[in-house]
Each structure stands twice: as C-alpha cells, then as structure tokens.
Write a protein that holds these residues in place. Sequence first.
Motif, PDB file in Angstrom:
ATOM      1  N   VAL A  13     -37.203  61.577 -28.674  1.00 50.68           N
ATOM      2  CA  VAL A  13     -36.559  62.134 -27.479  1.00 50.68           C
ATOM      3  C   VAL A  13     -37.476  61.899 -26.283  1.00 50.68           C
ATOM      4  CG1 VAL A  13     -35.599  64.178 -26.370  1.00 50.68           C
ATOM      5  CG2 VAL A  13     -35.380  63.895 -28.851  1.00 50.68           C
ATOM      6  N   ALA A  16     -38.312  64.929 -22.889  1.00 44.95           N
ATOM      7  CA  ALA A  16     -37.882  66.085 -23.679  1.00 44.95           C
ATOM      8  C   ALA A  16     -38.005  67.410 -22.941  1.00 44.95           C
ATOM      9  CB  ALA A  16     -38.680  66.146 -24.979  1.00 44.95           C
ATOM     10  N   GLY A  21     -33.053  68.186 -22.604  1.00 43.34           N
ATOM     11  CA  GLY A  21     -34.019  68.044 -23.687  1.00 43.34           C
ATOM     12  C   GLY A  21     -34.283  69.322 -24.453  1.00 43.34           C
ATOM     13  N   LEU A  25     -33.600  69.346 -28.480  1.00 45.04           N
ATOM     14  CA  LEU A  25     -34.647  69.600 -29.463  1.00 45.04           C
ATOM     15  C   LEU A  25     -34.278  70.783 -30.360  1.00 45.04           C
ATOM     16  CD1 LEU A  25     -37.921  69.171 -27.364  1.00 45.04           C
ATOM     17  CD2 LEU A  25     -36.869  67.523 -28.915  1.00 45.04           C
ATOM     18  N   ALA A  37     -40.931  64.428 -29.717  1.00 42.47           N
ATOM     19  CA  ALA A  37     -40.642  64.693 -28.310  1.00 42.47           C
ATOM     20  C   ALA A  37     -41.707  64.033 -27.444  1.00 42.47           C
ATOM     21  CB  ALA A  37     -40.608  66.200 -28.055  1.00 42.47           C
TER      22      ALA A  37
END
Length: 286
Positions: A13, A16, A21, A25, A37
């Motif tokens: 990601v 993040a 984000g 997550l 991340a």
Amino acid sequence: MDVSKTLKTPVLVLGATSLIGRHLLTDLRAAGIDPIAVSRRPPATDAGWLDADLADPNLADGLPPVGTVFSLSPIWLLPAALPALKARGISRLVAFSSTSRFTKLASAVPEERAVAESLAGAEAAVERFCAEHGIAWTILRPTLIYDEGRDGNVSRLAGLIRRFGVLPLSGRGEGLRQPVHARDLATGAQAAAGAVAAENRAYDLVGGETLTYRQMARRVFEGLGRTPMMISLPPALFGLMLKLASPVLPGATAAMGSRMGVDLTFDSSDARRDFGWAPRDFRPKF
C-alpha cells in the motif's frame, strides 16, 4: 467479498497514511492480509511500515516482493516508481487519480490547470507502462472525498461552520456534487483489485447521492447538530471575500466560489456493474 481469496499477495500500500489508506489497512488486516504499508512519514509505533520515497531511484532495493499494489499517493508520483515495483514482481495495480483531471482542466487558476494536466499525464504513463509489462491495472477517480474530521473538503466546511456559525455561498450554490466517503473508496479499491472485469480500465467513483452544493452544506450543518444558516452572496462579492480571507484560509481561490454554481457530476454505473460499487448516502457525522 473475501479479499484474502481474491488479492494477489504480498500486498503493498503506497501512501498508506492517506485518508483512504487508514481504512484500507484496517480492512486488509481484518481479512487476514498483512499488508506492507509505505509512506515517507510512517507512524513510529506501528510495525509493518516501510519508510520510502517513490522518487528514490534506489526504491527497489528497499522493497520486498509484491503481488498487488494499491497506490494512494498522488498519481503523478507513481510512474517513476513503476520500474522498481516491476522489479519486485507486481502483477496487479489499483491506483487512485481524481475527477479533478476533468473539472479543473479549464480552471482560471493556472495551478489548478497544472494539476489536471499532471493527473492526465500520469494516468497515460501508468497505462502505457502496465501495458508494456503485462501488469493488470485499474485507475479509480473519486469525486469529492470526505472522512469526518480528517479531509480538506467537507471537514473544512465543518470547521468554518464551527468557527462562524454561518456559511456564505457564491450565488445560490446550485452546482451539483457527489461526495464520496474514504471508507467506501477503500472497499471499492479492494473489490476492483479482485475483479477481472475491472482490469485495464479506469472508473469515476461518485458517492451515493447527487446534491446541490447548498444541500451538501445543509447536511454538514445537520452532521454538526446545528441549524443550517447560509447566506447567498453575489459571485463577485464572494470572490473578493475569499481573496481577503486567503491569509487565514490557505488554498482558497476565487475559482472555488465560481464552481459552487457548476455541476461536477460523473457516472459510476460501470463500477457498479464490474465490481459492485455501492457507496453510502451523504450523511456526515462529526
């Protein structure tokens, strides 16, 4: 949808710490996926983060192997990072752009036109690279993103209402808007990543309702538990007011006022068809 069965892992990601984000997550971890991340400013107390800059020419050296990549950073940063992601094995990419690519293209503000051009150029570069290297891509363009208390759009209105109790509008504020929640965008990104029909396509993502700017502002008042109080000003006077207020309202431009009377609407029917896009209505709570 069980994303743990549809996403190609490992999952990376980018950006993040963004509005989307934090929700992405959380959802990935709840589904049993341990995402990697990436941010230039990762939380000091949270494990599983990489401190990395997408513009770093040595980016690949610090990345683990990846399968699916969600790019939440400004899309114009992504093309430079694609060779590094390719070197680490990316096969599926979901990247966020913005409908500002279209709505700001003819703006009277040069900086806004530059943003629109950067978005369009980056999208083209991403599509071209992915096509050349066999990477399945999806580009998502949200409209007005909000996340109560965190965004710079709806929450900015809420802050002005808290401060002054009344909200001035340019004209009658009849331009149409389709605000979309960051959590819905996180859900939509996961669904798109697992949908074959969404591969190698771009989508405009709108919220669950189409409202006038005035109606949207009224909902913000209601979300704050306040009686709506709005004043319609002539556009020229509103523009002057914004100019005078610019020292205390960073980023405020006269174009913001002129857009209050312009429809900024898009169609997400293809996203509903291809990956079940189903955003909430606009009922913010602060």
